[in-house]
Design a protein around this motif. Sequence first.
Motif, PDB file in Angstrom:
ATOM      1  N   VAL A   1      14.698   0.124  -7.226  1.00 19.46           N
ATOM      2  CA  VAL A   1      14.360  -0.933  -6.263  1.00 19.46           C
ATOM      3  C   VAL A   1      15.612  -1.662  -5.786  1.00 19.46           C
ATOM      4  O   VAL A   1      16.482  -2.029  -6.592  1.00 19.46           O
ATOM      5  N   MET A   2      15.691  -1.859  -4.469  1.00 23.77           N
ATOM      6  CA  MET A   2      16.768  -2.664  -3.871  1.00 23.77           C
ATOM      7  C   MET A   2      16.120  -3.778  -3.042  1.00 23.77           C
ATOM      8  O   MET A   2      15.090  -3.562  -2.397  1.00 23.77           O
TER       9      MET A   2
ATOM     10  N   LEU B   1       0.829  -1.202   0.000  1.00 25.60           N
ATOM     11  CA  LEU B   1       0.000   0.000   0.000  1.00 25.60           C
ATOM     12  C   LEU B   1       0.871   1.262   0.000  1.00 25.60           C
ATOM     13  O   LEU B   1       0.635   2.181  -0.796  1.00 25.60           O
ATOM     14  N   PHE B   2       1.867   1.298   0.871  1.00 25.84           N
ATOM     15  CA  PHE B   2       2.707   2.492   0.948  1.00 25.84           C
ATOM     16  C   PHE B   2       3.535   2.677  -0.321  1.00 25.84           C
ATOM     17  O   PHE B   2       3.609   3.784  -0.869  1.00 25.84           O
ATOM     18  N   LEU B   3       4.166   1.599  -0.796  1.00 23.63           N
ATOM     19  CA  LEU B   3       5.037   1.728  -1.970  1.00 23.63           C
ATOM     20  C   LEU B   3       4.264   2.152  -3.215  1.00 23.63           C
ATOM     21  O   LEU B   3       4.769   2.927  -4.029  1.00 23.63           O
ATOM     22  N   ARG B   4       3.040   1.669  -3.359  1.00 25.12           N
ATOM     23  CA  ARG B   4       2.221   2.093  -4.511  1.00 25.12           C
ATOM     24  C   ARG B   4       1.942   3.589  -4.442  1.00 25.12           C
ATOM     25  O   ARG B   4       2.032   4.301  -5.435  1.00 25.12           O
ATOM     26  N   SER B   5       1.602   4.073  -3.250  1.00 24.95           N
ATOM     27  CA  SER B   5       1.316   5.508  -3.111  1.00 24.95           C
ATOM     28  C   SER B   5       2.589   6.329  -3.292  1.00 24.95           C
ATOM     29  O   SER B   5       2.557   7.414  -3.876  1.00 24.95           O
ATOM     30  N   LEU B   6       3.708   5.804  -2.829  1.00 27.07           N
ATOM     31  CA  LEU B   6       4.997   6.491  -2.991  1.00 27.07           C
ATOM     32  C   LEU B   6       5.358   6.594  -4.470  1.00 27.07           C
ATOM     33  O   LEU B   6       5.814   7.644  -4.939  1.00 27.07           O
ATOM     34  N   ALA B   7       5.136   5.510  -5.200  1.00 33.30           N
ATOM     35  CA  ALA B   7       5.437   5.502  -6.638  1.00 33.30           C
ATOM     36  C   ALA B   7       4.649   6.580  -7.361  1.00 33.30           C
ATOM     37  O   ALA B   7       5.185   7.325  -8.183  1.00 33.30           O
TER      38      ALA B   7
ATOM     39  N   GLY C   1       6.353 -14.112   3.608  1.00 30.13           N
ATOM     40  CA  GLY C   1       5.277 -13.731   2.704  1.00 30.13           C
ATOM     41  C   GLY C   1       5.760 -12.942   1.500  1.00 30.13           C
ATOM     42  O   GLY C   1       6.945 -12.970   1.145  1.00 30.13           O
ATOM     43  N   SER C   2       4.828 -12.211   0.891  1.00 34.45           N
ATOM     44  CA  SER C   2       5.153 -11.512  -0.363  1.00 34.45           C
ATOM     45  C   SER C   2       4.798 -10.036  -0.333  1.00 34.45           C
ATOM     46  O   SER C   2       4.778  -9.383  -1.380  1.00 34.45           O
ATOM     47  N   ASP C   3       4.495  -9.484   0.849  1.00 35.59           N
ATOM     48  CA  ASP C   3       4.184  -8.054   0.916  1.00 35.59           C
ATOM     49  C   ASP C   3       5.374  -7.255   0.373  1.00 35.59           C
ATOM     50  O   ASP C   3       6.517  -7.526   0.710  1.00 35.59           O
ATOM     51  N   GLY C   4       5.082  -6.276  -0.456  1.00 34.00           N
ATOM     52  CA  GLY C   4       6.135  -5.470  -1.076  1.00 34.00           C
ATOM     53  C   GLY C   4       6.334  -5.775  -2.549  1.00 34.00           C
ATOM     54  O   GLY C   4       6.805  -4.931  -3.313  1.00 34.00           O
ATOM     55  N   THR C   5       5.950  -6.984  -2.966  1.00 35.05           N
ATOM     56  CA  THR C   5       6.167  -7.400  -4.356  1.00 35.05           C
ATOM     57  C   THR C   5       5.368  -6.536  -5.338  1.00 35.05           C
ATOM     58  O   THR C   5       5.897  -6.074  -6.350  1.00 35.05           O
ATOM     59  N   ARG C   6       4.102  -6.293  -5.029  1.00 34.49           N
ATOM     60  CA  ARG C   6       3.293  -5.422  -5.903  1.00 34.49           C
ATOM     61  C   ARG C   6       3.776  -3.976  -5.810  1.00 34.49           C
ATOM     62  O   ARG C   6       3.742  -3.237  -6.786  1.00 34.49           O
ATOM     63  N   GLY C   7       4.207  -3.604  -4.636  1.00 34.08           N
ATOM     64  CA  GLY C   7       4.684  -2.241  -4.434  1.00 34.08           C
ATOM     65  C   GLY C   7       5.893  -1.901  -5.284  1.00 34.08           C
ATOM     66  O   GLY C   7       5.979  -0.817  -5.860  1.00 34.08           O
ATOM     67  N   ILE C   8       6.838  -2.847  -5.377  1.00 35.17           N
ATOM     68  CA  ILE C   8       8.035  -2.556  -6.179  1.00 35.17           C
ATOM     69  C   ILE C   8       7.708  -2.537  -7.668  1.00 35.17           C
ATOM     70  O   ILE C   8       8.363  -1.843  -8.439  1.00 35.17           O
TER      71      ILE C   8
END
Length: 211
Positions: free
Chosen positions: A156-157, A117-123, A139-146
């Motif tokens: 992305v790192m 959620l945060f990474l999508r809004s940051l993008a 898990g996989s949280d962050g994958t959609r965000g990157i």
Amino acid sequence: MDNESCSPATKNQHYIVGIGASAGGLEAIEAFFKHMPNIAGLSFVVIQHLSPHYKSLMAELLSKHTRMPVKRIEDGMVIEPDCIYLITPSKNVTVFHNKLLLVEQDHSKNINLPIDLFLRSLAEDAREKAVGIILSGTGSDGTRGIRAIKEYGGMVMVQDESTAKFDGMPKNAFATGLADFCLPPEKMPAQLLAFVKHPYATLQEKKFSSG
């Protein structure tokens, strides 16, 4: 800690670094900031998976490894350079027009994915000035965000999974093929600073060295 001042915001938008971590992430976060200069003109927002009833000591612990102000996020906070912002338990965080917005987590529908959620809004908000970092976690949280970070031209790192206490999140993030750099946390700051100084040249250099 919370009352310390950050560097004043400049006219030109600065880089905002979203750091996602879950289980085993504390050691990785500490290692990252131990090697990050206190004045580099970057902002850091740390998004962790926290229990709603858990009193996080992250601000106190992080302050032992950095001289940057460490702030617990309050609704409407303006993101300033050379400052670290920490997620609040039971809240999700987004960014809009360089301000951090808090919303209550809703567990009634699907699993909560605060990093995505945060990474999508940051993008969407910072576009090519957005950096997404995925550290230890299950898990996989962050994958959609990157994916969103890359779609909008950001960088992305991902933590080298062999150095992660829990490799689920780094492994899933790396499997997208979108990571610009895969490194141990202590080596990320130097690469991040090189990228910020010369974004295009750094990515081209990485491309040729890996090819």
